[in-house]
Scaffold this active site. Structure first.
Site, short mmCIF file in Angstrom:
data_model
loop_
_atom_site.label_atom_id
_atom_site.label_comp_id
_atom_site.label_asym_id
_atom_site.label_seq_id
_atom_site.Cartn_x
_atom_site.Cartn_y
_atom_site.Cartn_z
N GLU A 58 -1.61 -3.03 8.24
CA GLU A 58 -1.14 -1.46 7.27
C GLU A 58 -1.43 -0.99 8.01
O GLU A 58 -0.71 -0.34 7.47
CB GLU A 58 -1.41 -1.75 5.97
CG GLU A 58 -0.84 -3.18 5.12
CD GLU A 58 -1.88 -4.16 5.08
OE1 GLU A 58 -1.42 -5.25 4.81
OE2 GLU A 58 -3.28 -3.96 5.82
N ASP A 72 -2.46 -10.49 10.81
CA ASP A 72 -2.70 -10.09 8.79
C ASP A 72 -3.72 -8.37 8.38
O ASP A 72 -3.83 -8.40 10.25
CB ASP A 72 -4.44 -11.05 8.33
CG ASP A 72 -4.13 -10.89 6.55
OD1 ASP A 72 -3.65 -9.83 5.73
OD2 ASP A 72 -4.93 -11.58 6.53
N ASP A 112 -2.58 -10.41 -2.12
CA ASP A 112 -3.87 -11.20 -2.27
C ASP A 112 -3.05 -11.02 -4.18
O ASP A 112 -3.96 -10.26 -4.66
CB ASP A 112 -5.04 -10.69 -2.06
CG ASP A 112 -5.26 -10.33 0.05
OD1 ASP A 112 -4.51 -11.33 -0.18
OD2 ASP A 112 -6.16 -9.68 -0.63
#
Length: 909
Positions: A488, A485, A566
């Site tokens: 990015e 997670d 999300d």
């Protein structure tokens, strides 16, 4: 101590801001970005091809391109490849007196493209050359390069397919020295909010003007929470490709989310083409419509032009051409295709045991339970909280005893703590991303002060992979898999919650050049770690990795699945999940899903039921929820919701043989799992805009319920095929347009396409591993010629043994009232041998259900391979099909799965 208190207070403010949802002002738009402002919709300088330099040598058309205003030259190469792919490269002819560096270029060594693609070149044939243009051809593809002003036209089978620079928007900024007093919008320094980008190399941006003549619809450019067919953006905000941690993102927005694939697919009757710009810098794309034509402008901040044109001519060919460049989908572990249960966070071992036993108590199958950041020791990844999870090995083994696996989260930010072995070793080896001054970059994320591994460096990735060995990752077992997670990368105190662009990576490369690649590299390193662990624990055939990633780029499909981040528990996010996943599928990343139920908020019983009914058909099927939401395990909504959710998840497991076979096709040829209707009906214009229904493979059409409280949906069944209700077996005619169709809460409309054979496993089990010895049911749905075809792929569901032929792949065909089983011919160079998986010899087909047989007065008899005859039963294949007028069932035929056989039907009039 004072510094720690201040830092903790700053960190708490960031967490508070994140928890309050999406803040649009914290993210850039085109108007906030110098390179986008400089190029958007503005005609570039005049570029000419120097006609005397244009020449063909084998597979390359070469020429020199000149910026006629600045006098700068660029090297142009157009290559032909045997699959029908055209590759265009444009790089600057650099002046050593201006720069001692080069433009960043993604090479095969970066593991985005396949080195094997470089060998697929094929010669050009020169048709003509004048002082005006040069025309070359390769196979069905013709390219015309116009010299003044520069323009390139691609024609496929005589049809115009793509035009480059037809609007004169092409530009490629050249390297230059900073000149005092010369105005340049955002070229040498740029400030956004409190952040300043130093831009030491000055302007490097490019604008590509790509037009699609005769194409009304274009698709792709994930990841955006918006429509599948890309909407016009001129006058609004362009689509943005820049991987960002977007907390509680908005639906119906062109804003870029967690991943980027700079690929677009254009489709019209008779032709599908694709374009892929291999560039990992920030990018904006405008779409405009002019009658039946679509024009686009692509603007990238840095790098080179490395443009792939996939000439199809059909949707499947475009997918295969893209897979030839960036690779097909990794063959997943079978458990990963089952249902996953996740929450931020299952709080301790007792909680995990309670959830695990709850699935068995309520007879709901599942395969994986997930642990989020709270399972660690103070957000130090690859560790455990010894109070909450004192016996992690026992926990994993207990879950595995019921055929299930465990996943833990591992994020790229490394807590700056000298007692933490990961930080200590990485710092001493110089493995972190650097700031412009040469020191380790320090940012803030879940652990507080953190540094970030420079995974663009192959040495760092190799070191990172070694950390997943069982003797390194204490408390892990062979049944533990990983979730990446925040890759990015997410930096809470950075510009737009990410890294500033002037940070330095391996090879003195700026972050601006590789931003969209960072998440892929981290994903690759983690997956390689599980692969190494698999060989250490399982020997010769290893253990396929399973690593879920939030960030992605082209090539991610070779590594593992992603999800759409999300989302929110509302009906709009339920609906937008379909175009988001379709966009990922047609751009080569089919193993994807959305958080079922929505990550934020609290779904009611109706929404969670409808979302599970849709999630059944997602390629990746996971329920997930935020820390502050109410618990939502499938049995917590009471009856009748629990029974309905149970039925939906069980249907996923019944379809496991079909879905796993689809993954094998994706592994061989890059075909999407979840497909738009036009993928299988490419000439049906009325389907080009449909995004609320989809096909799972080619055989199953799904039309989910996407609105609250409705008792009907607008069902679109394409014309030209027979359709059979998967719940009742009844036939419905395809109208090619929306038809009001009644629905209830028990299920959503799902149809088998006539001409398909779908393998199923009907016996309820607690997990995929517990299905491995179960027999099969074949659904034979006949087309208008009373024929059908399908296939079944089987392997051990776990190892790499399939690469050396340890698999079974059968094809089934029904023609002339004869059902045949034979070895499947993949027709792909990827599969070099016909496999045989020994356990398949003990598996049988226990039932065959025929839908749509010709009507007969006295029924059918099946003549079996041994010559005996068995009467077919009318109607009830199962209770689901009790109302089907033309359903006939062959029970207990005892047909070997791994054997050749023929069953002949005899009609009794």
């Amino acid at each position: 101590m004072i510094r720690w208190i201040v830092s903790s207070a700053i960190f708490a403010i960031y967490l508070l801001e994140l928890s309050s949802g999406f803040k649009e002002h914290e993210f850039k738009k085109c108007k906030d970005t110098g390179f986008c402002r400089r190029h958007r919709t503005k005609s570039g300088p005049k570029f000419d091809v120097l006609h005397e330099t244009a020449s063909v040598s084998g597979h390359e058309l070469r020429a020199t391109l000149r910026n006629m205003d600045a006098g700068k030259t660029f090297n142009l190469i157009v290559r032909a490849h045997s699959s029908g792919t055209i590759r265009l490269l444009l790089d600057e002819d650099l002046d050593p007196s201006v720069t001692n560096g080069t433009r960043y270029r993604i090479s095969p060594e970066d593991s985005v493209t396949l080195p094997s693609f470089e060998t697929t070149v094929t010669p050009w044939k020169t048709i003509s050359k004048t002082t005006k243009d040069i025309v070359v051809v390769s196979g069905d593809v013709q390219v015309t390069l116009t010299f003044a002003a520069f323009k390139m036209l691609v024609v496929v089978k005589g049809k115009p397919a793509l035009s480059l620079n037809s609007k004169g928007l092409f530009d490629m900024e050249h390297f230059r020295l900073k000149e005092e007093g010369v105005e340049c919008d955002g070229c040498w320094s740029e400030t956004f909010l409190q952040f300043t980008d130093s831009k030491p190399h000055g302007p490097e941006a490019m604008s590509l003007d790509i037009a699609f003549p005769g194409f009304e619809h274009v698709y792709g450019l994930p990841e955006h929470a918006t429509s599948f067919a890309l909407k016009p953006t001129v006058g609004g905000e362009p689509y943005r490709l820049y991987n960002l941690d977007v907390f509680e993102y908005l639906d119906s927005s062109p804003f870029g989310l967690y991943g980027s694939i700079p690929m677009m697919v254009a489709h019209k009757v008779g032709l599908t083409i694709g374009v892929f710009w291999l560039n990992a810098a920030e990018m904006f794309v405008d779409v405009s419509k002019e009658g039946s034509n679509t024009a686009t402008q692509w603007i990238a901040e840095s790098g080179i032009v490395d443009l792939f044109i996939f000439t199809g001519p059909g949707p499947a060919e475009v997918q295969q051409q893209y897979a030839e460049v960036t690779g097909p989908t990794a063959m997943p572990q079978q458990f990963s295709v089952g249902y996953h249960q996740c929450r931020w966070n299952y709080k301790d071992e007792a909680d995990v045991h309670l959830v695990d036993s709850g699935f068995d108590e309520h007879e709901i199958p599942y395969d994986v339970i997930w642990l989020d950041i709270e399972h660690t020791n103070g957000k130090r990844y690859l560790t455990w909280d010894s109070h909450l999870f004192p016996k992690p090995i026992e926990l994993q083994n207990d879950v595995a005893s019921r055929g299930r696996e465990t996943v833990t989260i591992v994020d790229p930010h490394v807590k700056r703590d000298h007692s933490y072995y990961i930080f200590q070793e990485a710092q001493s080896e110089g493995y972190f991303v650097k700031n412009p001054q040469g020191g380790d970059f320090e940012g803030w994320c879940w652990p507080g002060s953190s540094s970030y591994l420079d995974v663009t460096n192959p040495t760092v990735r190799a070191w990172w992979a070694q950390q997943f060995a069982l003797d390194k990752y204490q408390g892990s077992t062979e049944h533990l898999y990983i979730w990446n997670d925040m890759n990015e990368p997410s930096v809470f105190n950075g510009p737009e919650i990410t890294m500033q662009k002037d940070l330095i990576h391996h090879g003195n490369v700026e972050h601006r050049d590789v931003h969209n690649l960072y998440g892929l590299f981290y994903h690759m390193g983690t997956a390689e770690g599980l692969t190494l662990r698999g060989y250490q624990t399982h020997g010769e055939d290893g253990d396929r990795p399973f690593v879920l990633s939030r960030a992605f780029f082209s090539g991610t499909q070779r590594v593992g699945p992603i999800w759409t981040g999300d989302n929110t528990a509302d009906w709009k996010h339920l609906a937008v999940s379909i175009p988001m996943l379709l966009s990922l599928g047609v751009t080569g990343l089919p193993f994807s899903g959305a958080d079922v139920g929505g990550f934020f908020g609290n779904p009611d019983a109706e929404l969670i039921t409808r979302w599970n009914q849709l999630g059944t058909y997602y390629p990746f099927f996971r329920g997930h929820a935020h820390l502050e939401t109410q618990r939502r395990e499938p049995w917590l909504f009471g009856e009748p919701a629990t029974s309905r959710i149970r039925a939906a998840i069980r249907e996923r497991y019944a379809l496991m043989p079909y879905i796993y076979t689809l993954f094998r096709h994706a592994n061989i040829s890059g075909q999407p799992i979840m497909r738009p209707l036009w993928f299988e009906f490419p000439d049906a214009k009325e389907l080009f805009h449909v995004e609320d229904s989809f096909l799972l493979g080619s055989a199953i059409l799904v039309s989910p319920v996407l609105q609250q409280g409705v008792d009907n949906v607008d069902l679109v069944l394409p014309k030209g095929a027979r359709w059979f209700n998967a719940h009742s077996g009844e036939e419905t005619q395809g109208a090619g347009k929306p038809v009001k169709t009644k629905v209830d809460m028990e299920s959503i409309p799902v149809y088998y396409k006539g001409g398909s054979i779908v393998p199923r496993r009907e016996r309820p089990r607690r997990s995929t591993r517990m299905q491995m010895k179960d027999p099969f049911t074949l659904i034979v749905a006949l087309d208008g010629n009373w024929s059908a075809a399908g296939d079944l792929y089987l392997d051990d569901g776990r190892s790499f043994a399939f690469l050396r032929g340890q698999y079974t792949h059968r094809e089934f065909k029904f023609e002339g009232l004869k059902l045949r089983s034979a070895v499947h011919n993949s027709g792909s160079a990827v599969v070099t041998s016909v496999g045989s998986w020994a356990p398949a010899q003990d598996l049988e087909v226990e039932r065959v259900v025929f839908l749509g047989l010709p009507k007969t007065g006295k029924g059918y008899t099946a003549r079996m391979p041994d010559g005996t005859e068995v009467s077919l039963e009318a109607g009830a294949a199962s209770t689901k099909f009790s109302q089907a007028e033309n359903a006939w069932v062959l029970r207990q035929p005892k047909l070997g799965v791994d054997a050749d056989w023929v069953v002949e039907l005899v009609a009794h009039k």
